[in-house]
Design an enzyme around this catalytic site. Structure first.
Site, PDB file in Angstrom:
ATOM      1  N   LYS A 140      -1.827 -10.402  -1.823  1.00 54.26           N
ATOM      2  CA  LYS A 140      -1.726 -10.167  -3.274  1.00 54.26           C
ATOM      3  C   LYS A 140      -1.422 -11.473  -4.011  1.00 54.26           C
ATOM      4  CE  LYS A 140      -0.250  -5.418  -2.489  1.00 54.26           C
ATOM      5  NZ  LYS A 140       0.836  -4.415  -2.534  1.00 54.26           N
ATOM      6  N   GLN A 191       7.208  -4.245  -3.058  1.00 55.27           N
ATOM      7  CA  GLN A 191       6.382  -3.824  -1.919  1.00 55.27           C
ATOM      8  C   GLN A 191       7.056  -2.674  -1.180  1.00 55.27           C
ATOM      9  OE1 GLN A 191       3.260  -4.927  -1.092  1.00 55.27           O
ATOM     10  NE2 GLN A 191       3.258  -3.317   0.449  1.00 55.27           N
ATOM     11  N   ASP A 198       2.175  -1.163 -10.624  1.00 51.64           N
ATOM     12  CA  ASP A 198       1.795  -0.296  -9.499  1.00 51.64           C
ATOM     13  C   ASP A 198       1.595   1.149  -9.951  1.00 51.64           C
ATOM     14  OD1 ASP A 198       1.277  -1.603  -7.103  1.00 51.64           O
ATOM     15  OD2 ASP A 198       3.405  -1.790  -6.553  1.00 51.64           O
TER      16      ASP A 198
HETATM   17  C1  BQF Z   1      -9.291  -4.835   3.792  1.00 48.54           C
HETATM   18  C2  BQF Z   1      -0.850  -0.335   2.229  1.00 48.54           C
HETATM   19  C3  BQF Z   1      -0.187   1.454   3.684  1.00 48.54           C
HETATM   20  C4  BQF Z   1       1.141   1.325   3.273  1.00 48.54           C
HETATM   21  C5  BQF Z   1       1.484   0.384   2.342  1.00 48.54           C
HETATM   22  C6  BQF Z   1      -7.635  -5.557   2.081  1.00 48.54           C
HETATM   23  C7  BQF Z   1      -5.430  -4.599   1.982  1.00 48.54           C
HETATM   24  C8  BQF Z   1      -5.732  -3.852   3.109  1.00 48.54           C
HETATM   25  C9  BQF Z   1      -6.988  -3.932   3.688  1.00 48.54           C
HETATM   26  C10 BQF Z   1      -4.116  -4.504   1.315  1.00 48.54           C
HETATM   27  C11 BQF Z   1      -1.837  -1.255   1.661  1.00 48.54           C
HETATM   28  C12 BQF Z   1      -3.260  -1.195   2.077  1.00 48.54           C
HETATM   29  C13 BQF Z   1      -1.398  -2.232   0.770  1.00 48.54           C
HETATM   30  C14 BQF Z   1      -7.925  -4.783   3.189  1.00 48.54           C
HETATM   31  C15 BQF Z   1      -2.324  -3.254   0.181  1.00 48.54           C
HETATM   32  C16 BQF Z   1      -4.154  -2.003   1.153  1.00 48.54           C
HETATM   33  O1  BQF Z   1      -9.948  -5.888   3.764  1.00 48.54           O
HETATM   34  O2  BQF Z   1      -9.761  -3.776   4.234  1.00 48.54           O
HETATM   35  C17 BQF Z   1      -6.395  -5.458   1.474  1.00 48.54           C
HETATM   36  O3  BQF Z   1      -3.507  -5.542   1.122  1.00 48.54           O
HETATM   37  N1  BQF Z   1      -3.567  -3.305   0.898  1.00 48.54           N
HETATM   38  C18 BQF Z   1      -0.020  -2.270   0.397  1.00 48.54           C
HETATM   39  O4  BQF Z   1       0.407  -3.101  -0.394  1.00 48.54           O
HETATM   40  O5  BQF Z   1       0.854  -1.388   0.907  1.00 48.54           O
HETATM   41  C19 BQF Z   1       0.498  -0.446   1.826  1.00 48.54           C
HETATM   42  C20 BQF Z   1      -1.179   0.635   3.167  1.00 48.54           C
END
Ligand code: BQF
Length: 295
Positions: free
Chosen positions: A53, A97, A120
């Site tokens: 991010k 987060q 968010d």
């Molecule tokens: C990709 C998330 C579960 C729990 C908390 C790109 C992300 C993931 C995959 C990413 C996720 C999942 C995020 C890909 C943010 C998605 O190339 O396929 C980016 O950074 N995510 C999160 O902040 O918290 C989570 C999943």
């Protein structure tokens, strides 16, 4: 049928290029959008999300204020940092987060974020506005799914959409957004979950199936109608000795079999994930615009 793959990475990159131009124009007016980032603890997945991010912010010119706190951080100290960011004019969006360590009350922390900086979209004020169809920050993952469908030319109006998963972060808000009275929504939505009697009986009727269950192989080919659109929100880490990280990402959908019956499918990685981060950037830019009375 052999499904066409929806390239989330490409669509995300197109939107990020648009946002980069918007940020350049804001900067010419002396406005730099800023994102306050808070990570508590050192969960490897959370570290990778936060890093991705912040990198995405830097690429389009958004300033990010990185705060990585030890796992033992008290709820009181975390709330104090959120409050400091609430009153910091350089910060337009606050990202805490998730998940937070168990000794911290997540709802209490989300409630402390000023709704005008709730990029968010998890604050109850944002959720309430979203449910009642008022302008609000939309939660990034459901918004990512809607944008992917829209930018791939898939109409949701009158479509039978089945969502598998009912989390507060994905399934539940996505159901609300898709049932909204709007030409970009107007779907007939069914939400399946762990207590649903026969998930396949629902998914087999669907024009669009969205998997957000958090479990690999939740959706297999026998559960999909020929020609359906299939969106995979799942992000699961599985051991893979051939990768230098020691793991790879897979979704909730059995991609191999489902891509033979679907007409369109999102991959993991490179599907919904990159779009999720893009929607965070979008909300942060929107917040900087509103803070400066720009529409
Ligand atoms: C990709 C998330 C579960 C729990 C908390 C790109 C992300 C993931 C995959 C990413 C996720 C999942 C995020 C890909 C943010 C998605 O190339 O396929 C980016 O950074 N995510 C999160 O902040 O918290 C989570 C999943």
């Amino acid at each position: 049928m052999s499904a066409k793959i929806i390239n989330g990475k490409q669509i995300a990159s197109d939107i990020r290029a648009e946002l980069k131009t918007t940020v350049e124009n804001l900067k010419a007016k002396g406005i730099t959008p800023g994102l306050g980032v808070i990570l508590v603890g050192a969960d490897p997945a959370s570290i990778s999300y936060v890093t991705a991010k912040e990198k995405a912010c830097a690429e389009i010119g958004i300033y990010s204020d990185d705060n990585r706190l030890p796992a033992e951080t008290s709820e009181k100290d975390l709330l104090a940092l959120v409050n400091k960011m609430n009153s910091d004019p350089k910060i337009n969006g606050i990202l805490v987060q998730l998940p937070l360590p168990k000794h911290i009350d997540e709802q209490k922390v989300l409630l402390a974020i000023d709704p005008v900086k709730d990029v968010d979209g998890f604050h109850p004020v944002s959720v309430g506005k979203m449910v009642t169809g008022q302008k609000a920050f939309l939660p990034c993952t459901p918004h990512a799914v809607l944008q992917l469908l829209h930018r791939s030319g898939i109409k949701t109006e009158g479509a039978e959409v089945v969502i598998v998963g009912r989390s507060n972060i994905v399934g539940k808000p996505l159901a609300v957004m898709l049932m909204q009275k709007s030409p970009t929504a107007n779907a007939t939505v069914t939400v399946c979950h762990t207590r649903t009697k026969d998930i396949a009986s629902h998914t087999k009727r669907a024009d669009i199936v969205i998997a957000a269950a958090g479990k690999p192989n939740t959706i297999t080919a026998d559960m999909i109608k020929e020609g359906a659109v299939v969106i995979d929100v799942g992000i699961n880490r599985v051991d893979d000795a051939t990768k230098k990280s020691g793991y790879r990402l897979i979704g909730d959908i059995d991609f191999e079999s489902v891509s033979k019956v679907a007409s369109l499918i999102t991959p993991v990685p490179g599907g919904v994930g990159p779009m999720t981060i893009t929607m965070l950037l979008y909300n942060t830019v929107e917040s900087a615009k509103s803070a400066n009375n720009i529409i």
